[in-house]
Design a protein around this motif. Sequence first.
Motif, short mmCIF file in Angstrom:
data_model
loop_
_atom_site.label_atom_id
_atom_site.label_comp_id
_atom_site.label_asym_id
_atom_site.label_seq_id
_atom_site.Cartn_x
_atom_site.Cartn_y
_atom_site.Cartn_z
N VAL A 32 0.84 -1.22 0.00
CA VAL A 32 0.00 0.00 0.00
C VAL A 32 0.87 1.26 0.00
CG1 VAL A 32 -1.65 1.33 1.38
CG2 VAL A 32 -2.04 -1.11 0.98
N LEU A 33 1.98 1.25 0.75
CA LEU A 33 2.83 2.45 0.79
C LEU A 33 3.40 2.78 -0.60
CD1 LEU A 33 4.00 4.67 2.66
CD2 LEU A 33 5.98 3.19 3.03
N ASP A 34 3.71 1.74 -1.39
CA ASP A 34 4.18 2.00 -2.77
C ASP A 34 3.12 2.77 -3.55
OD1 ASP A 34 6.66 0.58 -2.73
OD2 ASP A 34 5.56 -1.32 -2.85
N ARG A 50 3.62 9.65 6.62
CA ARG A 50 4.85 9.48 7.39
C ARG A 50 5.38 8.06 7.15
NH1 ARG A 50 3.08 10.23 12.59
NH2 ARG A 50 3.64 12.41 12.81
N TRP A 51 6.63 7.96 6.85
CA TRP A 51 7.24 6.64 6.67
C TRP A 51 8.75 6.79 6.82
CZ3 TRP A 51 10.56 5.10 2.57
CH2 TRP A 51 10.81 6.11 1.63
N ASN A 52 9.44 5.68 6.95
CA ASN A 52 10.88 5.78 7.09
C ASN A 52 11.60 4.55 6.55
OD1 ASN A 52 13.53 6.23 8.03
ND2 ASN A 52 12.76 7.53 9.67
N CYS A 53 11.32 3.37 7.14
CA CYS A 53 12.16 2.20 6.81
C CYS A 53 11.64 1.37 5.64
CB CYS A 53 12.29 1.31 8.05
SG CYS A 53 10.73 0.49 8.49
N LYS A 54 10.36 1.38 5.43
CA LYS A 54 9.71 0.51 4.44
C LYS A 54 10.06 -0.97 4.66
CE LYS A 54 8.20 0.64 -0.30
NZ LYS A 54 8.63 -0.66 -0.80
N ALA A 55 10.24 -1.32 5.93
CA ALA A 55 10.60 -2.69 6.26
C ALA A 55 9.89 -3.17 7.51
CB ALA A 55 12.11 -2.79 6.45
N GLY A 56 8.85 -2.46 7.94
CA GLY A 56 8.08 -2.89 9.11
C GLY A 56 8.82 -2.75 10.42
N LYS A 57 9.83 -1.87 10.47
CA LYS A 57 10.64 -1.79 11.69
C LYS A 57 10.68 -0.42 12.36
CE LYS A 57 11.61 -5.94 12.27
NZ LYS A 57 10.49 -6.45 13.05
N CYS A 58 10.25 0.65 11.66
CA CYS A 58 10.35 1.98 12.30
C CYS A 58 9.04 2.39 12.96
CB CYS A 58 10.78 3.02 11.29
SG CYS A 58 9.50 3.48 10.09
N GLY A 59 7.94 1.76 12.56
CA GLY A 59 6.64 2.06 13.16
C GLY A 59 6.04 3.38 12.71
N SER A 60 6.57 3.98 11.63
CA SER A 60 6.10 5.31 11.21
C SER A 60 4.84 5.28 10.36
CB SER A 60 7.19 6.01 10.39
OG SER A 60 8.37 6.09 11.10
N CYS A 61 4.66 4.23 9.55
CA CYS A 61 3.65 4.29 8.49
C CYS A 61 2.30 3.72 8.92
CB CYS A 61 4.16 3.57 7.25
SG CYS A 61 4.34 1.80 7.52
N SER A 62 1.98 3.81 10.22
CA SER A 62 0.68 3.33 10.70
C SER A 62 -0.45 4.13 10.06
CB SER A 62 0.59 3.49 12.22
OG SER A 62 1.70 2.89 12.83
N LYS A 70 -3.09 -0.69 10.16
CA LYS A 70 -2.08 -1.50 9.45
C LYS A 70 -0.83 -0.66 9.22
CE LYS A 70 -4.67 -5.07 7.77
NZ LYS A 70 -4.44 -6.43 8.13
N LEU A 71 0.29 -1.34 9.02
CA LEU A 71 1.49 -0.66 8.51
C LEU A 71 1.36 -0.62 6.99
CD1 LEU A 71 4.35 -2.36 10.60
CD2 LEU A 71 3.26 -0.14 11.02
N GLY A 72 1.44 0.58 6.40
CA GLY A 72 1.31 0.69 4.95
C GLY A 72 2.39 -0.09 4.21
N CYS A 73 3.58 -0.15 4.83
CA CYS A 73 4.70 -0.80 4.13
C CYS A 73 4.65 -2.32 4.24
CB CYS A 73 6.02 -0.27 4.67
SG CYS A 73 6.44 -0.86 6.31
N MET A 74 3.76 -2.85 5.06
CA MET A 74 3.71 -4.31 5.23
C MET A 74 2.38 -4.88 4.74
SD MET A 74 6.66 -4.99 6.36
CE MET A 74 6.64 -6.67 6.97
FE1 FES Z 1 8.81 1.79 8.74
FE2 FES Z 1 6.47 1.13 7.63
S1 FES Z 1 7.91 2.62 6.94
S2 FES Z 1 7.29 0.48 9.55
#
Ligand code: FES
Length: 248
Positions: A32-34, A50-62, A70-74
């Motif tokens: 979804v973040l893409d 808001r996003w940062n890691c695109k790997a489900g680890k920064c918690g930004s893209c809620s 959901k996390l947009g990047c996951m």
């Molecule tokens: Fe980091 Fe989604 S961008 S958890």
Amino acid sequence: MSYKAKFRVWRGEGGEGKLEDFTVEVNEGEVVLDIIHRLQATQAPDLAVRWNCKAGKCGSCSMEINGRPKLGCMTRMSTFTEDETITVTPMRTFPVIKDLVTDVSFNYQKAREIPSFTPPSGVEPGEYRMQQIDVERSQEFRKCIECFMCNNVCHVIRDHEENKPGFAGPRFLMRIAELDMHPYDVADRKDSAQEEHGLGYCNITKCCTEVCPEHIKITDNALIPMKERVVDRKYDPLVWLGNKIFKR
Ligand code: FES
Ligand code: SF4
Ligand code: F3S
């Protein structure tokens, strides 16, 4: 294989906003973040996310996707059908800054209200000796990426602004439980959990556990044990006697 998806995205700021419809290209393997990024690149350059890691680890893209946190990047696009309209809205429990970006400072305020790890005086760092079982118990809680989706979904504050001052939310009640379970922590966590941080508001609906992207068993492993610890203490005959004598 690419296709065109229907996206409905919440746009607005300053307490006002509305859902806007887009038709946007989706390619194999995308999340979804893409798609939000493609919208920014092609149709809505001022769309805030808001996003940062695109790997489900920064918690930004809620965010909330079809009404679920959901996390947009996951969140893979392959979990939706091609003809489905996908609705993306900001987390509802926190004030919107712009579009999909919310002001999550409530959570940092709650974090600051909890005293940090408090070892006994006279024990120096490097002298702590813990059983492996105690290490493992808090390990689960330390997987938290502070996405705040658990706090977002908890009914105690989701539609009840008035409960926010007295309720730390599942993320920080879990932090209190983690500290209380630490064999070297001597701060009084039990009374403050109940009286200052609103542990009693939690009626173990487990919505927090359901949405946790790290699959932490927040309710079963942190909140219920913490409730038991508080009750144990309240009904402990020695504590009861101590209180009686002390209050005389
Ligand atoms: Fe980091 Fe989604 S961008 S958890
Ligand atoms: Fe997110 Fe889970 Fe941490 Fe809550 S406990 S903030 S849902 S990672
Ligand atoms: Fe809320 Fe989780 Fe308790 S959703 S009510 S903190 S079990």
